[in-house]
Write a protein that holds these residues in place. Structure first.
Motif, mmCIF file in Angstrom:
data_model
loop_
_atom_site.group_PDB
_atom_site.id
_atom_site.type_symbol
_atom_site.label_atom_id
_atom_site.label_comp_id
_atom_site.label_asym_id
_atom_site.label_seq_id
_atom_site.Cartn_x
_atom_site.Cartn_y
_atom_site.Cartn_z
ATOM 1 N N THR A 49 51.697 41.884 38.418
ATOM 2 C CA THR A 49 50.311 41.785 37.969
ATOM 3 C C THR A 49 50.124 40.478 37.211
ATOM 4 O O THR A 49 51.068 39.948 36.634
ATOM 5 N N THR A 50 48.910 40.004 37.229
ATOM 6 C CA THR A 50 48.614 38.768 36.511
ATOM 7 C C THR A 50 48.986 38.906 35.039
ATOM 8 O O THR A 50 49.604 38.006 34.470
ATOM 9 N N ALA A 51 48.647 40.012 34.430
ATOM 10 C CA ALA A 51 48.946 40.220 33.002
ATOM 11 C C ALA A 51 50.432 40.157 32.728
ATOM 12 O O ALA A 51 50.873 39.533 31.751
ATOM 13 N N ALA A 52 51.230 40.788 33.583
ATOM 14 C CA ALA A 52 52.682 40.781 33.378
ATOM 15 C C ALA A 52 53.258 39.381 33.558
ATOM 16 O O ALA A 52 54.143 38.964 32.804
ATOM 17 N N SER A 55 52.441 37.110 30.568
ATOM 18 C CA SER A 55 53.167 37.440 29.336
ATOM 19 C C SER A 55 54.673 37.220 29.461
ATOM 20 O O SER A 55 55.408 37.507 28.528
ATOM 21 N N HIS A 56 55.124 36.698 30.586
ATOM 22 C CA HIS A 56 56.559 36.460 30.788
ATOM 23 C C HIS A 56 57.049 35.413 29.778
ATOM 24 O O HIS A 56 56.367 34.417 29.523
ATOM 25 N N PRO A 57 58.231 35.611 29.203
ATOM 26 C CA PRO A 57 58.748 34.678 28.189
ATOM 27 C C PRO A 57 58.905 33.233 28.676
ATOM 28 O O PRO A 57 58.791 32.295 27.874
ATOM 29 N N MET A 58 59.123 33.023 29.965
ATOM 30 C CA MET A 58 59.277 31.658 30.477
ATOM 31 C C MET A 58 57.984 30.862 30.415
ATOM 32 O O MET A 58 57.993 29.638 30.544
ATOM 33 N N LEU A 59 56.866 31.544 30.224
ATOM 34 C CA LEU A 59 55.565 30.875 30.284
ATOM 35 C C LEU A 59 54.874 30.767 28.934
ATOM 36 O O LEU A 59 53.706 30.395 28.867
ATOM 37 N N SER A 60 55.575 31.048 27.874
ATOM 38 C CA SER A 60 54.951 31.116 26.548
ATOM 39 C C SER A 60 54.394 29.792 26.044
ATOM 40 O O SER A 60 53.518 29.786 25.187
ATOM 41 N N THR A 61 54.856 28.662 26.582
ATOM 42 C CA THR A 61 54.394 27.363 26.076
ATOM 43 C C THR A 61 53.212 26.792 26.853
ATOM 44 O O THR A 61 52.703 25.734 26.498
#
Length: 94
Positions: A49-52, A55-61
């Motif tokens: 899902t887009t939301a998941a 929120s993935h840790p690799m994309l936090s920046t």
């Protein structure tokens, strides 16, 4: 004993080789990370899902708009596909 930098260098060279083998080395950093995050979420849940993915840790920046642009570019390139007509459900194509 190897230094940590030597180990990191070896790992980075391995990753670069894998990216080239998968045909994703020419993608931008954010596109590669979105694809990997989407694949990780899909592997765990059977659907990404887009939301998941966001929120993935690799994309936090990365900013939210940048992530959506990368997702749209991946879809246009055929690297990800929509699973349903409803928005926000994806699967990796590769």
């Amino acid at each position: 004993m190897k230094s940590r930098l030597k180990t990191l260098t070896e790992l980075q060279l391995l990753v670069n080789g894998l990216e080239a083998d998968l045909g994703i080395s020419d993608m931008s950093e954010i596109e590669r990370k979105v694809l990997l995050s989407l694949s990780d979420v899909y592997g765990q849940a059977g659907v990404a899902t887009t939301a998941a993915v966001l929120s993935h840790p690799m994309l936090s920046t990365f900013s939210r708009p940048s992530l959506f642009r990368a997702l749209k570019a991946l879809e246009a390139a055929g690297k990800v596909t929509k699973m349903t007509e409803k928005r926000g459900y994806y699967a990796p194509s590769a």
